[in-house]
Motif scaffolding. Structure first.
Motif, short mmCIF file in Angstrom:
data_model
loop_
_atom_site.label_atom_id
_atom_site.label_comp_id
_atom_site.label_asym_id
_atom_site.label_seq_id
_atom_site.Cartn_x
_atom_site.Cartn_y
_atom_site.Cartn_z
N GLU A 26 68.31 6.91 -27.67
CA GLU A 26 67.23 5.85 -28.17
C GLU A 26 67.77 5.02 -28.96
O GLU A 26 67.19 3.85 -29.37
CB GLU A 26 66.03 6.52 -28.58
N ILE A 27 68.71 5.27 -29.80
CA ILE A 27 69.38 4.27 -30.96
C ILE A 27 70.64 3.96 -30.54
O ILE A 27 71.27 3.26 -31.44
CB ILE A 27 69.03 4.95 -32.36
N ASP A 138 72.19 2.66 -34.18
CA ASP A 138 71.75 1.75 -35.34
C ASP A 138 70.29 2.19 -35.21
O ASP A 138 69.35 2.35 -34.49
CB ASP A 138 71.69 0.38 -34.65
N ASN A 139 69.96 2.99 -36.56
CA ASN A 139 68.82 3.51 -36.78
C ASN A 139 67.82 2.52 -37.59
O ASN A 139 66.70 2.83 -38.03
CB ASN A 139 68.65 4.96 -37.53
N CYS A 144 76.44 3.62 -37.11
CA CYS A 144 77.32 4.85 -37.46
C CYS A 144 77.76 4.96 -35.93
O CYS A 144 77.52 4.53 -35.01
CB CYS A 144 76.62 6.25 -37.61
N GLU A 145 78.93 5.54 -35.95
CA GLU A 145 79.66 6.01 -34.81
C GLU A 145 79.48 7.43 -34.63
O GLU A 145 80.07 8.33 -35.38
CB GLU A 145 81.23 5.70 -34.59
N VAL A 146 79.21 7.85 -33.79
CA VAL A 146 78.86 9.35 -33.19
C VAL A 146 80.00 9.62 -32.13
O VAL A 146 80.09 9.12 -31.14
CB VAL A 146 77.21 9.46 -32.61
N ALA A 147 80.78 10.79 -32.37
CA ALA A 147 81.89 11.14 -31.54
C ALA A 147 81.78 12.68 -31.39
O ALA A 147 81.55 13.29 -32.25
CB ALA A 147 83.05 10.71 -32.42
N GLU A 173 73.84 3.18 -45.33
CA GLU A 173 73.68 4.18 -46.43
C GLU A 173 74.18 5.41 -46.09
O GLU A 173 73.93 6.08 -44.72
CB GLU A 173 72.20 4.43 -46.67
N LYS A 174 74.94 6.23 -47.03
CA LYS A 174 75.41 7.55 -46.54
C LYS A 174 74.37 8.51 -46.18
O LYS A 174 74.75 9.42 -45.36
CB LYS A 174 76.17 7.72 -47.97
N GLU A 175 73.04 8.30 -46.99
CA GLU A 175 72.11 9.19 -46.50
C GLU A 175 71.94 9.32 -44.91
O GLU A 175 71.37 10.27 -44.34
CB GLU A 175 70.93 8.95 -47.31
N ASP A 176 72.05 8.08 -44.40
CA ASP A 176 71.84 8.21 -43.00
C ASP A 176 72.71 8.98 -42.13
O ASP A 176 72.49 9.40 -40.95
CB ASP A 176 71.50 6.76 -42.52
N VAL A 177 74.07 9.07 -42.50
CA VAL A 177 74.89 9.85 -41.79
C VAL A 177 74.60 11.27 -41.84
O VAL A 177 74.59 12.04 -40.99
CB VAL A 177 76.19 9.75 -42.60
N THR A 178 74.22 11.76 -42.92
CA THR A 178 73.49 13.18 -43.13
C THR A 178 72.32 13.35 -42.51
O THR A 178 72.05 14.45 -41.88
CB THR A 178 73.48 13.45 -44.76
N ALA A 179 71.58 12.33 -42.60
CA ALA A 179 70.23 12.65 -41.64
C ALA A 179 70.29 12.78 -40.42
O ALA A 179 69.63 13.67 -39.55
CB ALA A 179 69.34 11.35 -42.16
#
Length: 213
Positions: A26-27, A138-139, A144-147, A173-179
């Motif tokens: 979805e994103i 993209d949220n 981010c890249e998801v691999a 934001e770094k927080e979105d990577v962890t989220a």
């Protein structure tokens, strides 16, 4: 600077389910999904001067491209890896066998590596062969890249399997990577991975290599 979350994935079946995850779809940015074969080789001098200075020297074939990379000043907390990184596109597969430090001569970090190595030849320490399935997501705040990687770490002393999820921050934001990673970890029962593929390979070599007297 490279910022990414890493997770251990328990098997290929789980990796396949993550790749098809509905929330990721979805994103996911249109037409960003791709699957490519990667072959990475890591190098150092005979006296391991780069390891002693927390520097990784990598040459990696990424599909039809070849990229040389330096990484240094790495840190990791609960699967979140942060480190300095520079990448240089190069041509020719010969660099996978006999690279030289002057690949990076245009950068300050590269000149440091040239000084440390002092023109000495670089040895192939280990290789990592894997299939990478990746997409950009993209949220609304971050890209981010998801691999999803599956393959193996190859050394003179044996092999180790690779099955992991990486989420790398491109912008935001770094927080979105962890989220994003946290949501996937909860759904699929993933454990944060503090060890890079390269570190795991080095550990295999250190544990298996004969002790020099």
């Amino acid at each position: 600077m490279e910022i990414e979350m890493k997770y251990r994935v328990p098997g290929k079946g789980c990796a396949d389910r993550i790749w098809e995850d509905k929330a990721l779809s979805e994103i996911c940015e249109a037409d960003s999904r791709e699957t490519i074969y990667m072959k990475a080789a890591y190098f150092d001098t005979a006296d391991r001067i780069l390891q002693k200075n927390d520097i990784a020297f990598r040459v990696r074939m990424e599909g039809v491209k070849t990229i040389a990379t330096l990484k240094w000043n790495g840190s990791c907390v609960d699967g979140l890896h942060v480190r300095e990184e520079i990448n240089v596109p190069i041509s020719g597969e010969d660099c996978l066998i006999r690279p030289t430090a002057d690949i990076f001569k245009e950068s300050e970090a590269g000149r440091v590596v040239m000084e440390l190595t002092g023109g000495r030849p670089l040895e192939n320490l280990l290789e990592i062969h894997f299939l990478r399935r990746r997409m950009r997501v993209d949220n609304g705040r971050s890209i981010c890249e998801v691999a999803v990687d599956t393959g193996e770490i190859v050394t003179d002393y044996g092999k180790l399997p690779v099955c992991e999820l990486e989420i790398e921050l491109y912008s935001g934001e770094k927080e979105d990577v962890t989220a994003i990673g946290g949501e996937l970890a909860e759904v699929y029962g993933l454990a944060a991975e503090d060890e890079s593929k390269y570190f795991r390979g080095l550990q295999l070599i250190r544990n298996a290599a004969p002790v020099k007297e």
